[in-house]
Design an enzyme around this catalytic site. Structure first.
Site, mmCIF file in Angstrom:
data_model
loop_
_atom_site.group_PDB
_atom_site.id
_atom_site.type_symbol
_atom_site.label_atom_id
_atom_site.label_comp_id
_atom_site.label_asym_id
_atom_site.label_seq_id
_atom_site.Cartn_x
_atom_site.Cartn_y
_atom_site.Cartn_z
ATOM 1 N N PRO A 32 1.553 2.055 8.055
ATOM 2 C CA PRO A 32 1.496 1.186 7.244
ATOM 3 C C PRO A 32 0.699 2.354 5.842
ATOM 4 O O PRO A 32 0.558 3.502 5.783
ATOM 5 C CB PRO A 32 0.436 0.281 7.336
ATOM 6 N N GLU A 33 2.304 2.507 4.379
ATOM 7 C CA GLU A 33 2.107 3.400 3.432
ATOM 8 C C GLU A 33 2.020 2.218 2.685
ATOM 9 O O GLU A 33 1.396 1.053 2.118
ATOM 10 C CB GLU A 33 3.421 3.507 3.652
#
Ligand SMILES: [Zn+2]
Length: 276
Positions: A2-3
């Site tokens: 996840p960013e």
């Protein structure tokens, strides 16, 4: 992994569930989840009976501000996600933390690879915490062209490596750095210190555009379904990706097959014709 967009979507969902609520009970089921504190019991004890004033984000870190000045830090790591669940609903495998709120809702942390964490610190412990090692947030407070150029000056490392670093600009991981470099027409292997103000300006604009599009569409859920929104839905950003995960497929701009190289052990995708 996840960013920034996935963490921002997570933050927005969790803020609705958490803000103004009192924490009734916390159970941490895996010692790695609480590894920044002394023990799972310490995290549970410090959160017990506290109220959540607000939920912020810096880069890929979630920051919960509590009524007594403590701060909850949460990082999704490689494969972590939060789930908001009604009481009594079946647990997803790899649920390693459960926070029960005063309305009965449960905020659950699911993290198969256990690179994520949930930590609680005092306001005066920010120095020395993971928060102190982050550059300006790529979405909320992006650096100016001059700031970023100063940061990168003299650096021989590739621009891709320095975008992943988090100390110059916080929030980009493998997907959005590849996408931003493609839209900015900058080769990921290019030594960062050699970039002039024009390509740096294009890069900052491209970062804004790829993050904005990804937030708009709920983040990127890949085929592994590792990232899901806290309501269990998948994000819809995958069709927006131009190069990430598309080795050998035609570049959307020129048709040249997308290339892949490895930079700092991470797959890096680019078009060797568009990105010079
Ligand atoms: Zn191309």
């Amino acid at each position: 992994m996840p960013e920034l967009p996935e963490v921002e979507i997570t933050r927005r969902h969790l803020a609705v569930a958490l803000e103004g609520r009192r924490i009734e009970r916390v159970v941490i089921g895996h010692p790695r989840t609480s590894r920044l504190n002394a023990s799972p019991e310490e995290v549970a004890a410090r959160l017990q009976a506290r109220s959540v004033i607000s939920l912020d984000r810096h880069g890929k870190l979630l920051l919960g501000n509590l009524d007594d000045g403590q701060i909850v830090l949460a990082h999704l790591g490689m494969s972590g996600r939060f789930r908001i669940s009604p009481p009594g609903s079946p647990f997803d495998p790899h649920t390693h933390a459960v926070i029960t709120l005063d309305d009965g809702a449960e905020v659950r942390f699911v993290d198969p690879r256990t690179f994520g964490f949930v930590a609680v610190i005092d306001g005066d412990e920010v120095e020395g915490s993971p928060l102190s090692r982050l550059g300006p947030d790529a979405w909320e407070r992006p650096p100016t062209v001059a700031d970023l150029q100063r940061q990168l000056a003299g650096r021989s490392a590739s621009i891709k490596a320095l975008l992943l670093d988090q100390r110059h600009i916080a929030g980009l991981g493998n997907i959005y750095s590849d996408e931003a470099l493609f839209h900015a027409r900058v080769r990921p292997t290019r030594p960062a210190g050699r970039l002039g103000p024009v390509p740096i300006g294009r890069l900052l604009t491209a970062i804004r555009e790829v993050l904005g599009a990804a937030i708009e569409s709920g983040g990127t859920t890949l085929d592994d379904l590792a990232y899901l929104l806290p309501d269990g839905q998948a994000g819809d950003n995958l069709p927006n990706l131009a190069v990430y995960g598309r080795e050998g497929l035609p570049c959307p701009a020129c048709g040249t097959p997308v290339s892949r190289v490895v930079i700092r052990a991470r797959s890096t995708h680019f078009c060797r014709r568009c990105q010079r």
